[in-house]
Design a protein around this motif. Structure first.
Motif, PDB file in Angstrom:
ATOM      1  N   CYS A  26      -4.395  -5.922 -13.803  1.00 11.21           N
ATOM      2  CA  CYS A  26      -5.692  -5.233 -13.870  1.00 11.21           C
ATOM      3  C   CYS A  26      -6.820  -6.183 -14.275  1.00 11.21           C
ATOM      4  O   CYS A  26      -7.984  -5.919 -13.985  1.00 11.21           O
ATOM      5  CB  CYS A  26      -5.624  -4.040 -14.825  1.00 11.21           C
ATOM      6  N   ASP A  27      -6.472  -7.294 -14.929  1.00  7.77           N
ATOM      7  CA  ASP A  27      -7.473  -8.299 -15.302  1.00  7.77           C
ATOM      8  C   ASP A  27      -7.643  -9.379 -14.239  1.00  7.77           C
ATOM      9  O   ASP A  27      -8.629 -10.104 -14.251  1.00  7.77           O
ATOM     10  CB  ASP A  27      -7.089  -8.959 -16.633  1.00  7.77           C
ATOM     11  N   THR A  44      -7.382  -8.785 -10.696  1.00  6.37           N
ATOM     12  CA  THR A  44      -8.009  -8.250  -9.480  1.00  6.37           C
ATOM     13  C   THR A  44      -9.536  -8.345  -9.491  1.00  6.37           C
ATOM     14  O   THR A  44     -10.123  -8.753  -8.481  1.00  6.37           O
ATOM     15  CB  THR A  44      -7.538  -6.805  -9.233  1.00  6.37           C
ATOM     16  N   PRO A  45     -10.219  -8.016 -10.600  1.00  2.00           N
ATOM     17  CA  PRO A  45     -11.691  -8.092 -10.581  1.00  2.00           C
ATOM     18  C   PRO A  45     -12.259  -9.501 -10.394  1.00  2.00           C
ATOM     19  O   PRO A  45     -13.423  -9.665 -10.046  1.00  2.00           O
ATOM     20  CB  PRO A  45     -12.092  -7.541 -11.950  1.00  2.00           C
ATOM     21  N   ALA A  46     -11.443 -10.534 -10.603  1.00  2.00           N
ATOM     22  CA  ALA A  46     -11.928 -11.908 -10.458  1.00  2.00           C
ATOM     23  C   ALA A  46     -12.093 -12.321  -9.000  1.00  2.00           C
ATOM     24  O   ALA A  46     -12.606 -13.403  -8.720  1.00  2.00           O
ATOM     25  CB  ALA A  46     -10.967 -12.868 -11.167  1.00  2.00           C
ATOM     26  N   ASP A 103     -12.942 -11.108  -4.741  1.00  2.00           N
ATOM     27  CA  ASP A 103     -13.541 -10.148  -3.807  1.00  2.00           C
ATOM     28  C   ASP A 103     -12.502  -9.789  -2.753  1.00  2.00           C
ATOM     29  O   ASP A 103     -12.733  -9.943  -1.552  1.00  2.00           O
ATOM     30  CB  ASP A 103     -14.794 -10.756  -3.171  1.00  2.00           C
ATOM     31  N   SER A 150      -8.909  -7.022  -1.955  1.00  2.00           N
ATOM     32  CA  SER A 150      -8.289  -5.751  -2.323  1.00  2.00           C
ATOM     33  C   SER A 150      -7.091  -5.991  -3.238  1.00  2.00           C
ATOM     34  O   SER A 150      -6.497  -7.085  -3.254  1.00  2.00           O
ATOM     35  CB  SER A 150      -7.840  -4.996  -1.070  1.00  2.00           C
ATOM     36  N   GLN A 151      -6.704  -4.953  -3.965  1.00  2.00           N
ATOM     37  CA  GLN A 151      -5.559  -5.055  -4.854  1.00  2.00           C
ATOM     38  C   GLN A 151      -4.275  -5.382  -4.089  1.00  2.00           C
ATOM     39  O   GLN A 151      -3.502  -6.225  -4.540  1.00  2.00           O
ATOM     40  CB  GLN A 151      -5.426  -3.755  -5.669  1.00  2.00           C
ATOM     41  N   TRP A 156       1.079  -0.805 -15.338  1.00  2.00           N
ATOM     42  CA  TRP A 156       0.598  -2.147 -15.048  1.00  2.00           C
ATOM     43  C   TRP A 156       1.727  -3.180 -14.986  1.00  2.00           C
ATOM     44  O   TRP A 156       2.783  -3.005 -15.575  1.00  2.00           O
ATOM     45  CB  TRP A 156      -0.430  -2.587 -16.100  1.00  2.00           C
TER      46      TRP A 156
END
Length: 126
Positions: A65-66, A68-70, A72, A74-75, A99
């Protein structure tokens, strides 16, 4: 030692834990194939960044979860890249509830580093 670490080591690795460097001894066919899998996994910028993010994380592990936001991306794409790093024996993971947490396998990175370092040192003394 896990099967994933054997991908990095190859079956012909000496028992003292250090692989011969690229310039100090010719690679056997099996060892070359195993190392190629590792280098192929590292040959993608996203996977290099993922490995770096995981390795540099305080505490030695990071939740997906930490990660993926880094990016651009998709998960599912991030999960695919993480799967390839796991198959190459560079990282491992554990599911905790919803997770998944990832960490670097230091022994695998140490052996890869020793292979590259030995190759560099042999090249400078020739």
């Amino acid at each position: 030692m896990s099967n994933q670490e054997l991908v990095v080591l190859g079956q012909d690795a000496p028992s003292d834990g250090c692989c011969p460097g690229l310039l100090t001894a010719p690679l056997g066919e099996d060892q070359a194939a195993d190392l190629a899998k590792t280098f192929k996994a590292l040959g993608d910028p996203v996977r290099l960044r993922l490995l770096s993010l995981i390795a540099s994380r305080a505490g030695g592990e990071v939740c997906v979860c930490d990660l993926t936001p880094a990016f651009d991306l998709s998960q599912p794409t991030i999960s695919h890249h993480l799967k390839l790093l796991r198959q190459a024996g560079l990282i491992d993971c554990e599911r905790r509830g919803t997770w998944v947490y990832y960490w670097v396998l230091p022994a695998a990175l140490d052996r890869l580093s020793a292979f590259l370092t030995t190759a560099q040192q042999a090249g400078t003394t020739a």
